[in-house]
Every structure is written in C-alpha cells, then in structure tokens.
Design a protein around this motif. Structure first.
Motif, short mmCIF file in Angstrom:
data_model
loop_
_atom_site.label_atom_id
_atom_site.label_comp_id
_atom_site.label_asym_id
_atom_site.label_seq_id
_atom_site.Cartn_x
_atom_site.Cartn_y
_atom_site.Cartn_z
N SER A 1 0.83 -1.21 0.00
CA SER A 1 0.00 0.00 0.00
C SER A 1 0.86 1.25 0.00
O SER A 1 0.59 2.21 -0.74
N LYS A 2 1.88 1.26 0.82
CA LYS A 2 2.79 2.42 0.89
C LYS A 2 3.53 2.61 -0.42
O LYS A 2 3.69 3.74 -0.89
N ALA A 3 4.00 1.53 -1.03
CA ALA A 3 4.73 1.62 -2.30
C ALA A 3 3.81 2.13 -3.41
O ALA A 3 4.21 2.98 -4.21
N LEU A 4 2.59 1.63 -3.46
CA LEU A 4 1.63 2.08 -4.46
C LEU A 4 1.31 3.56 -4.26
O LEU A 4 1.32 4.34 -5.22
N ALA A 5 1.05 3.95 -3.04
CA ALA A 5 0.73 5.35 -2.74
C ALA A 5 1.87 6.26 -3.16
O ALA A 5 1.67 7.30 -3.80
N SER A 6 3.07 5.87 -2.83
CA SER A 6 4.25 6.68 -3.17
C SER A 6 4.43 6.78 -4.68
O SER A 6 4.72 7.86 -5.21
N THR A 7 4.24 5.69 -5.39
CA THR A 7 4.41 5.67 -6.84
C THR A 7 3.36 6.54 -7.54
O THR A 7 3.69 7.33 -8.43
N VAL A 8 2.10 6.39 -7.13
CA VAL A 8 1.02 7.19 -7.73
C VAL A 8 1.26 8.67 -7.50
O VAL A 8 1.17 9.49 -8.41
N ARG A 9 1.57 9.03 -6.26
CA ARG A 9 1.79 10.44 -5.92
C ARG A 9 2.98 11.01 -6.67
O ARG A 9 2.90 12.10 -7.26
N ALA A 10 4.09 10.29 -6.69
CA ALA A 10 5.31 10.78 -7.36
C ALA A 10 5.08 10.94 -8.87
O ALA A 10 5.49 11.95 -9.45
N ALA A 11 4.43 9.99 -9.49
CA ALA A 11 4.18 10.06 -10.93
C ALA A 11 3.28 11.25 -11.27
O ALA A 11 3.51 11.97 -12.24
#
Length: 66
Positions: free
Chosen positions: A6-16
């Motif tokens: 969940s944290k990795a997905l959240a970080s990836t979506v936000r950063a992109a």
C-alpha cells in the motif's frame, strides 16, 4: 493489500502525478478514474475494505474477503 505494498503504491502514484505536474482533478479527467479513488490510492491513511457478509450482493460481482 499489505502495508508495504500500500505504501509503495501510494508513493508511486503520488510521485508520478507530481512529476507530471498534475492535480488530482487533472489526473482524474485524463484517466477516467474518480478523484476520490486517486486520492485514496495516493495515501495510506484510509481504512482497508471491510469484508462482505455471506449474503452481500457484491459477493457475486467482485472478490470479497471471507
């Protein structure tokens, strides 16, 4: 989803989204995904989904936890 995933997905979506200079609303317009769903995907502060009860109509159309 696990906490780490969940944290990795959240970080990836936000950063992109931020790399492209997109607001939540702009990404929602482009992707066809609701602003609320994108917001939930880019944060990990939301509650995990509740399991469906045995008689829940959603059981027949989507995977539910037992």
């Amino acid at each position: 989803m696990t906490d780490d995933l969940s944290k990795a997905l959240a970080s990836t979506v936000r950063a992109a989204r931020e790399e492209r200079g997109l607001t939540l609303a702009a990404l929602a317009d482009i992707s066809g995904v609701s602003r609320a769903m994108i917001s939930r995907s880019s944060t990990v502060t939301h509650s995990p989904p509740r399991p469906c009860s045995p008689g829940c109509p959603a059981r027949s159309v989507s995977p539910c936890r037992s």
